[in-house]
Design a protein around this motif. Structure first.
Motif, PDB file in Angstrom:
ATOM      1  N   PRO A   1       0.817  -1.215   0.000  1.00 39.85           N
ATOM      2  CA  PRO A   1       0.000   0.000   0.000  1.00 39.85           C
ATOM      3  C   PRO A   1       0.855   1.273   0.000  1.00 39.85           C
ATOM      4  CG  PRO A   1       0.043  -0.971   2.187  1.00 39.85           C
ATOM      5  CD  PRO A   1       0.714  -1.951   1.279  1.00 39.85           C
ATOM      6  N   ILE A   2       0.282   2.333  -0.537  1.00 37.98           N
ATOM      7  CA  ILE A   2       0.875   3.664  -0.440  1.00 37.98           C
ATOM      8  C   ILE A   2       0.383   4.294   0.856  1.00 37.98           C
ATOM      9  CG2 ILE A   2       0.942   5.980  -1.452  1.00 37.98           C
ATOM     10  CD1 ILE A   2       0.413   4.590  -4.185  1.00 37.98           C
TER      11      ILE A   2
ATOM     12  N   ASP B   1       0.822  -0.497  13.370  1.00 39.69           N
ATOM     13  CA  ASP B   1       1.994  -0.642  12.510  1.00 39.69           C
ATOM     14  C   ASP B   1       1.951   0.339  11.346  1.00 39.69           C
ATOM     15  OD1 ASP B   1       3.126  -2.605  14.045  1.00 39.69           O
ATOM     16  OD2 ASP B   1       2.391  -4.269  12.832  1.00 39.69           O
ATOM     17  N   ARG B   2       0.757   0.641  10.871  1.00 39.40           N
ATOM     18  CA  ARG B   2       0.650   1.602   9.774  1.00 39.40           C
ATOM     19  C   ARG B   2       0.774   3.035  10.287  1.00 39.40           C
ATOM     20  NH1 ARG B   2      -0.114  -1.199   5.501  1.00 39.40           N
ATOM     21  NH2 ARG B   2      -1.288  -3.143   5.510  1.00 39.40           N
ATOM     22  N   TYR B   3       0.174   3.297  11.440  1.00 37.48           N
ATOM     23  CA  TYR B   3       0.172   4.683  11.915  1.00 37.48           C
ATOM     24  C   TYR B   3       1.571   5.164  12.297  1.00 37.48           C
ATOM     25  CZ  TYR B   3      -1.507   8.993  14.010  1.00 37.48           C
ATOM     26  OH  TYR B   3      -1.732  10.327  14.287  1.00 37.48           O
TER      27      TYR B   3
ATOM     28  N   GLY C   1       8.925   1.018   2.241  1.00 38.09           N
ATOM     29  CA  GLY C   1      10.169   1.533   2.813  1.00 38.09           C
ATOM     30  C   GLY C   1      10.735   2.753   2.110  1.00 38.09           C
ATOM     31  N   ILE C   2      10.158   3.141   0.969  1.00 37.84           N
ATOM     32  CA  ILE C   2      10.590   4.346   0.271  1.00 37.84           C
ATOM     33  C   ILE C   2       9.693   5.497   0.719  1.00 37.84           C
ATOM     34  CG2 ILE C   2      10.913   5.465  -1.967  1.00 37.84           C
ATOM     35  CD1 ILE C   2      11.169   2.676  -3.207  1.00 37.84           C
ATOM     36  N   THR C   3      10.270   6.565   1.252  1.00 40.41           N
ATOM     37  CA  THR C   3       9.497   7.711   1.739  1.00 40.41           C
ATOM     38  C   THR C   3      10.053   8.988   1.127  1.00 40.41           C
ATOM     39  OG1 THR C   3       9.062   6.587   3.840  1.00 40.41           O
ATOM     40  CG2 THR C   3       8.691   8.962   3.763  1.00 40.41           C
TER      41      THR C   3
END
Length: 347
Positions: free
Chosen positions: A98-99, A300-302, A150-152
Protein backbone atom coordinates in the motif's frame (compact mmCIF):
# COMPACT_ATOMS: atom_id res chain seq x y z
CA UNK A 1 33.26 29.60 -8.50
CA UNK A 2 33.58 27.95 -5.10
CA UNK A 3 32.22 24.50 -5.94
CA UNK A 4 34.10 21.82 -7.83
CA UNK A 5 33.23 20.58 -11.32
CA UNK A 6 32.53 17.18 -9.77
CA UNK A 7 29.92 18.58 -7.39
CA UNK A 8 28.15 20.44 -10.19
CA UNK A 9 28.18 17.49 -12.60
CA UNK A 10 26.79 15.05 -10.03
CA UNK A 11 23.91 17.38 -9.15
CA UNK A 12 23.33 18.23 -12.82
CA UNK A 13 23.00 14.53 -13.70
CA UNK A 14 20.62 14.00 -10.77
CA UNK A 15 18.40 16.89 -11.90
CA UNK A 16 18.55 15.62 -15.48
CA UNK A 17 16.71 12.46 -14.40
CA UNK A 18 13.62 14.51 -13.61
CA UNK A 19 13.58 16.62 -16.82
CA UNK A 20 14.91 19.74 -15.12
CA UNK A 21 17.39 20.24 -17.98
CA UNK A 22 14.60 20.25 -20.54
CA UNK A 23 12.31 22.51 -18.53
CA UNK A 24 14.77 25.25 -17.49
CA UNK A 25 17.44 27.35 -19.13
CA UNK A 26 21.07 26.68 -18.29
CA UNK A 27 21.35 29.94 -16.32
CA UNK A 28 18.44 28.88 -14.09
CA UNK A 29 20.02 25.48 -13.49
CA UNK A 30 23.33 27.10 -12.52
CA UNK A 31 21.58 29.12 -9.80
CA UNK A 32 19.69 26.04 -8.57
CA UNK A 33 22.88 23.97 -8.44
CA UNK A 34 24.72 26.73 -6.56
CA UNK A 35 21.95 26.89 -3.95
CA UNK A 36 21.88 23.09 -3.57
CA UNK A 37 25.65 22.98 -3.02
CA UNK A 38 25.37 25.76 -0.43
CA UNK A 39 22.56 23.95 1.39
CA UNK A 40 24.59 20.76 1.72
CA UNK A 41 27.74 22.43 2.92
CA UNK A 42 28.53 21.88 6.61
CA UNK A 43 27.45 24.76 8.79
CA UNK A 44 24.96 26.33 6.37
CA UNK A 45 23.07 29.07 8.25
CA UNK A 46 20.50 30.11 5.67
CA UNK A 47 22.23 33.34 4.62
CA UNK A 48 22.08 34.30 0.94
CA UNK A 49 25.72 35.38 1.12
CA UNK A 50 26.59 31.67 1.40
CA UNK A 51 24.91 31.02 -1.96
CA UNK A 52 27.53 33.25 -3.57
CA UNK A 53 30.32 31.02 -2.21
CA UNK A 54 29.19 28.32 -4.63
CA UNK A 55 28.41 30.66 -7.51
CA UNK A 56 30.28 33.09 -9.78
CA UNK A 57 27.49 35.62 -9.13
CA UNK A 58 27.09 38.15 -6.34
CA UNK A 59 24.65 37.32 -3.55
CA UNK A 60 22.27 40.05 -4.72
CA UNK A 61 21.98 38.30 -8.09
CA UNK A 62 20.94 35.05 -6.43
CA UNK A 63 18.57 36.91 -4.10
CA UNK A 64 16.98 38.49 -7.19
CA UNK A 65 16.76 35.02 -8.78
CA UNK A 66 14.71 33.79 -5.81
CA UNK A 67 12.52 36.87 -5.39
CA UNK A 68 11.98 38.25 -8.90
CA UNK A 69 13.63 35.79 -11.28
CA UNK A 70 11.71 35.17 -14.53
CA UNK A 71 11.49 31.41 -14.20
CA UNK A 72 8.48 29.14 -13.69
CA UNK A 73 8.46 27.91 -10.09
CA UNK A 74 5.05 26.28 -10.70
CA UNK A 75 6.72 24.09 -13.31
CA UNK A 76 9.42 23.16 -10.80
CA UNK A 77 6.68 22.19 -8.32
CA UNK A 78 5.01 19.98 -10.93
CA UNK A 79 8.31 18.27 -11.79
CA UNK A 80 9.00 17.54 -8.13
CA UNK A 81 5.53 16.12 -7.52
CA UNK A 82 5.53 14.04 -10.71
CA UNK A 83 8.89 12.54 -9.78
CA UNK A 84 7.55 11.44 -6.38
CA UNK A 85 4.33 10.06 -7.91
CA UNK A 86 6.31 8.08 -10.48
CA UNK A 87 8.60 6.48 -7.88
CA UNK A 88 6.00 5.71 -5.20
CA UNK A 89 3.15 4.56 -7.44
CA UNK A 90 5.51 2.39 -9.50
CA UNK A 91 6.69 0.73 -6.30
CA UNK A 92 3.07 0.05 -5.28
CA UNK A 93 2.26 -1.53 -8.66
CA UNK A 94 5.37 -3.71 -8.65
CA UNK A 95 5.14 -4.90 -5.03
CA UNK A 96 1.42 -4.70 -4.25
CA UNK A 97 2.32 -2.86 -1.04
CA UNK A 98 0.00 0.00 0.00
CA UNK A 99 0.87 3.66 -0.44
CA UNK A 100 0.89 5.71 2.75
CA UNK A 101 0.14 9.42 2.40
CA UNK A 102 0.70 11.37 5.59
CA UNK A 103 0.45 15.01 6.51
CA UNK A 104 1.53 17.30 9.33
CA UNK A 105 2.54 20.91 9.82
CA UNK A 106 5.49 22.67 11.38
CA UNK A 107 6.54 26.23 12.19
CA UNK A 108 9.69 28.00 11.04
CA UNK A 109 10.09 30.44 13.91
CA UNK A 110 11.12 34.02 13.21
CA UNK A 111 11.73 37.09 15.35
CA UNK A 112 8.71 39.36 15.44
CA UNK A 113 9.69 42.59 13.68
CA UNK A 114 9.47 46.02 15.26
CA UNK A 115 6.48 48.11 14.28
CA UNK A 116 9.05 50.48 12.75
CA UNK A 117 10.52 47.82 10.45
CA UNK A 118 10.59 49.03 6.84
CA UNK A 119 10.91 45.58 5.23
CA UNK A 120 9.45 42.89 7.51
CA UNK A 121 9.48 39.30 6.36
CA UNK A 122 6.39 38.53 4.29
CA UNK A 123 3.52 36.18 5.25
CA UNK A 124 4.79 35.57 8.79
CA UNK A 125 2.05 35.28 11.41
CA UNK A 126 1.42 33.98 14.91
CA UNK A 127 0.57 30.26 14.89
CA UNK A 128 -0.29 27.89 17.71
CA UNK A 129 2.75 25.71 18.40
CA UNK A 130 1.85 22.32 19.88
CA UNK A 131 5.52 21.75 20.65
CA UNK A 132 6.01 25.01 22.57
CA UNK A 133 2.37 25.06 23.79
CA UNK A 134 2.01 28.74 22.94
CA UNK A 135 1.69 31.15 20.02
CA UNK A 136 4.81 31.21 17.86
CA UNK A 137 5.66 33.82 15.22
CA UNK A 138 6.92 32.68 11.82
CA UNK A 139 5.93 30.66 8.78
CA UNK A 140 3.78 27.56 9.12
CA UNK A 141 4.25 24.87 6.50
CA UNK A 142 1.96 21.94 5.73
CA UNK A 143 4.05 18.95 4.67
CA UNK A 144 2.79 15.95 2.71
CA UNK A 145 4.77 12.75 2.22
CA UNK A 146 4.22 9.56 0.23
CA UNK A 147 5.65 6.21 1.24
CA UNK A 148 5.61 2.67 -0.12
CA UNK A 149 7.59 -0.43 0.82
CA UNK A 150 10.17 1.53 2.81
CA UNK A 151 10.59 4.35 0.27
CA UNK A 152 9.50 7.71 1.74
CA UNK A 153 9.59 10.99 -0.19
CA UNK A 154 8.34 14.51 0.41
CA UNK A 155 5.48 15.29 -2.00
CA UNK A 156 4.73 18.88 -1.04
CA UNK A 157 5.48 21.70 1.38
CA UNK A 158 2.78 24.34 1.28
CA UNK A 159 3.06 27.64 3.13
CA UNK A 160 0.00 28.34 5.27
CA UNK A 161 -0.48 32.03 4.61
CA UNK A 162 -4.11 32.16 5.79
CA UNK A 163 -5.38 32.63 2.22
CA UNK A 164 -6.88 29.14 2.60
CA UNK A 165 -7.34 26.81 5.55
CA UNK A 166 -5.02 23.92 6.28
CA UNK A 167 -7.98 21.61 5.68
CA UNK A 168 -8.40 23.07 2.18
CA UNK A 169 -4.67 22.69 1.50
CA UNK A 170 -4.93 18.95 2.21
CA UNK A 171 -8.16 18.67 0.18
CA UNK A 172 -6.32 20.22 -2.78
CA UNK A 173 -3.53 17.66 -2.36
CA UNK A 174 -6.07 14.82 -2.33
CA UNK A 175 -7.70 16.19 -5.49
CA UNK A 176 -4.44 16.18 -7.46
CA UNK A 177 -3.21 12.74 -6.40
CA UNK A 178 -3.80 9.89 -8.89
CA UNK A 179 -6.04 7.06 -7.73
CA UNK A 180 -4.03 4.55 -5.73
CA UNK A 181 -3.31 1.35 -7.71
CA UNK A 182 -3.74 -0.75 -4.53
CA UNK A 183 -5.72 -0.16 -1.30
CA UNK A 184 -3.75 2.51 0.52
CA UNK A 185 -3.80 4.68 3.65
CA UNK A 186 -3.95 8.34 4.61
CA UNK A 187 -2.38 9.01 8.03
CA UNK A 188 -2.93 12.19 10.03
CA UNK A 189 -3.24 13.77 13.45
CA UNK A 190 -6.51 14.98 14.97
CA UNK A 191 -6.41 18.34 13.16
CA UNK A 192 -6.97 16.65 9.78
CA UNK A 193 -9.34 13.86 10.85
CA UNK A 194 -12.53 15.32 9.43
CA UNK A 195 -15.30 14.06 7.17
CA UNK A 196 -14.26 16.12 4.12
CA UNK A 197 -10.68 14.84 4.12
CA UNK A 198 -11.71 11.24 4.87
CA UNK A 199 -14.14 11.36 1.94
CA UNK A 200 -11.65 13.01 -0.43
CA UNK A 201 -9.00 10.35 0.17
CA UNK A 202 -11.56 7.55 0.01
CA UNK A 203 -12.34 8.63 -3.58
CA UNK A 204 -8.64 8.17 -4.39
CA UNK A 205 -8.45 4.68 -2.88
CA UNK A 206 -7.07 5.60 0.54
CA UNK A 207 -8.42 4.41 3.88
CA UNK A 208 -7.89 6.84 6.75
CA UNK A 209 -6.08 6.13 10.00
CA UNK A 210 -6.05 9.25 12.12
CA UNK A 211 -5.84 10.51 15.66
CA UNK A 212 -9.08 11.91 17.01
CA UNK A 213 -9.90 14.08 20.00
CA UNK A 214 -11.25 12.22 23.01
CA UNK A 215 -14.22 14.57 23.35
CA UNK A 216 -15.47 13.57 19.88
CA UNK A 217 -19.04 12.30 19.85
CA UNK A 218 -19.62 8.76 18.61
CA UNK A 219 -22.63 6.43 18.50
CA UNK A 220 -22.47 2.92 19.94
CA UNK A 221 -25.54 0.67 19.99
CA UNK A 222 -27.75 3.72 19.47
CA UNK A 223 -26.24 5.68 22.38
CA UNK A 224 -24.28 8.89 21.82
CA UNK A 225 -21.24 9.50 23.98
CA UNK A 226 -17.80 11.04 23.94
CA UNK A 227 -14.78 8.80 23.41
CA UNK A 228 -13.54 9.43 26.94
CA UNK A 229 -16.93 8.21 28.19
CA UNK A 230 -16.65 5.13 25.98
CA UNK A 231 -13.23 4.32 27.47
CA UNK A 232 -14.63 4.58 30.99
CA UNK A 233 -17.63 2.39 30.06
CA UNK A 234 -15.37 -0.33 28.59
CA UNK A 235 -13.35 -0.42 31.81
CA UNK A 236 -16.50 -0.59 33.97
CA UNK A 237 -17.78 -3.45 31.82
CA UNK A 238 -14.68 -5.40 32.77
CA UNK A 239 -13.48 -5.83 29.20
CA UNK A 240 -9.85 -6.79 28.94
CA UNK A 241 -7.52 -4.43 27.11
CA UNK A 242 -4.78 -5.80 24.86
CA UNK A 243 -1.18 -5.05 25.82
CA UNK A 244 0.80 -4.15 22.71
CA UNK A 245 4.33 -2.97 22.05
CA UNK A 246 4.98 -0.11 19.64
CA UNK A 247 8.67 0.59 19.22
CA UNK A 248 10.07 0.52 22.76
CA UNK A 249 6.82 1.49 24.50
CA UNK A 250 3.88 -0.61 25.67
CA UNK A 251 0.21 0.38 25.63
CA UNK A 252 -3.11 -1.03 26.74
CA UNK A 253 -5.62 -0.71 23.91
CA UNK A 254 -9.32 -1.30 23.26
CA UNK A 255 -10.68 -1.78 19.74
CA UNK A 256 -14.35 -1.47 18.86
CA UNK A 257 -16.62 -0.54 15.98
CA UNK A 258 -18.65 2.68 16.30
CA UNK A 259 -20.49 5.19 14.14
CA UNK A 260 -19.28 8.77 13.70
CA UNK A 261 -21.59 11.34 12.16
CA UNK A 262 -20.56 12.37 8.61
CA UNK A 263 -17.91 9.62 8.47
CA UNK A 264 -19.88 6.43 9.10
CA UNK A 265 -18.78 3.10 10.56
CA UNK A 266 -15.17 3.12 11.77
CA UNK A 267 -12.89 1.22 14.09
CA UNK A 268 -11.97 3.17 17.21
CA UNK A 269 -8.71 2.34 18.96
CA UNK A 270 -8.40 3.67 22.52
CA UNK A 271 -4.92 3.66 24.01
CA UNK A 272 -3.32 4.15 27.44
CA UNK A 273 0.40 3.91 28.30
CA UNK A 274 1.08 0.75 30.28
CA UNK A 275 2.07 2.67 33.42
CA UNK A 276 -0.96 5.03 33.25
CA UNK A 277 -3.87 2.75 32.41
CA UNK A 278 -7.23 4.37 33.11
CA UNK A 279 -5.89 7.89 33.63
CA UNK A 280 -8.13 10.19 31.51
CA UNK A 281 -5.33 12.66 30.73
CA UNK A 282 -3.25 9.91 29.03
CA UNK A 283 -6.06 8.56 26.84
CA UNK A 284 -5.36 8.68 23.09
CA UNK A 285 -7.85 7.73 20.37
CA UNK A 286 -7.55 6.80 16.71
CA UNK A 287 -10.01 5.95 13.95
CA UNK A 288 -9.54 3.53 11.08
CA UNK A 289 -11.94 3.35 8.13
CA UNK A 290 -10.68 -0.10 7.11
CA UNK A 291 -12.93 -2.28 9.28
CA UNK A 292 -10.85 -5.41 8.66
CA UNK A 293 -7.62 -4.25 10.31
CA UNK A 294 -6.43 -5.62 13.64
CA UNK A 295 -4.98 -3.58 16.50
CA UNK A 296 -1.41 -4.19 15.35
CA UNK A 297 -2.40 -3.59 11.75
CA UNK A 298 -3.60 -0.11 12.69
CA UNK A 299 -0.63 0.72 14.91
CA UNK A 300 1.99 -0.64 12.51
CA UNK A 301 0.65 1.60 9.77
CA UNK A 302 0.17 4.68 11.91
CA UNK A 303 3.77 4.70 13.20
CA UNK A 304 4.91 5.19 9.58
CA UNK A 305 3.66 8.75 9.99
CA UNK A 306 6.61 9.44 12.32
CA UNK A 307 8.74 9.80 9.17
CA UNK A 308 7.34 13.28 8.59
CA UNK A 309 8.53 14.38 12.04
CA UNK A 310 11.99 13.11 11.12
CA UNK A 311 11.80 14.96 7.80
CA UNK A 312 10.89 18.25 9.50
CA UNK A 313 13.73 17.88 11.99
CA UNK A 314 16.29 17.06 9.30
CA UNK A 315 15.00 19.85 7.03
CA UNK A 316 15.57 22.35 9.83
CA UNK A 317 18.93 20.95 10.90
CA UNK A 318 20.43 20.23 7.48
CA UNK A 319 18.52 22.40 4.98
CA UNK A 320 18.10 25.53 7.14
CA UNK A 321 14.31 25.45 6.82
CA UNK A 322 14.08 27.43 10.05
CA UNK A 323 17.15 29.67 9.52
CA UNK A 324 16.68 31.17 6.05
CA UNK A 325 17.14 34.94 5.91
CA UNK A 326 14.86 35.66 2.97
CA UNK A 327 12.21 38.36 3.26
CA UNK A 328 9.94 37.80 0.26
CA UNK A 329 7.23 35.15 0.31
CA UNK A 330 8.03 34.15 -3.28
CA UNK A 331 11.72 33.77 -2.46
CA UNK A 332 10.98 31.60 0.58
CA UNK A 333 8.67 29.28 -1.37
CA UNK A 334 11.26 28.93 -4.13
CA UNK A 335 13.98 28.21 -1.55
CA UNK A 336 11.77 25.47 -0.07
CA UNK A 337 11.30 24.00 -3.55
CA UNK A 338 15.02 23.91 -4.30
CA UNK A 339 15.66 22.34 -0.89
CA UNK A 340 13.15 19.61 -1.78
CA UNK A 341 14.83 19.16 -5.17
CA UNK A 342 18.10 18.49 -3.37
CA UNK A 343 16.37 15.70 -1.41
CA UNK A 344 15.37 13.82 -4.56
CA UNK A 345 18.87 12.48 -4.87
CA UNK A 346 21.67 12.26 -2.30
CA UNK A 347 24.76 13.92 -3.68
Amino acid sequence: MGNSIHESSVIFNALKKYSFCIAFRHTVLKHIIAIIISVFRFGYKGKTVQFAEASPHHRTTIAHFLKNGKWDSDLLEDLLKNAVIKIIYKEAVQTGEPIHCFVDDTISSKTKPSSQALHPIEDAYFHQSHLKKRQDYGHQAVGVMLSCNGITLNYAIVMYDKSKSKIQIVLDIAAELPKAPVPSYFLCDSWYTCAKIVSAFKEKGFYTIGAIKTNRLITLNGDKMQLEQLAAALQLAGLNADLVTVGKRQFYVFLCKVHIEDIGQVLILLSYPRDAFGEPSTLRAFICTNLSLSVMGILDRYVIRWNIEVFFRQAKQKLAFDKYQIRSSTGIKRFWQIGRASCRERV
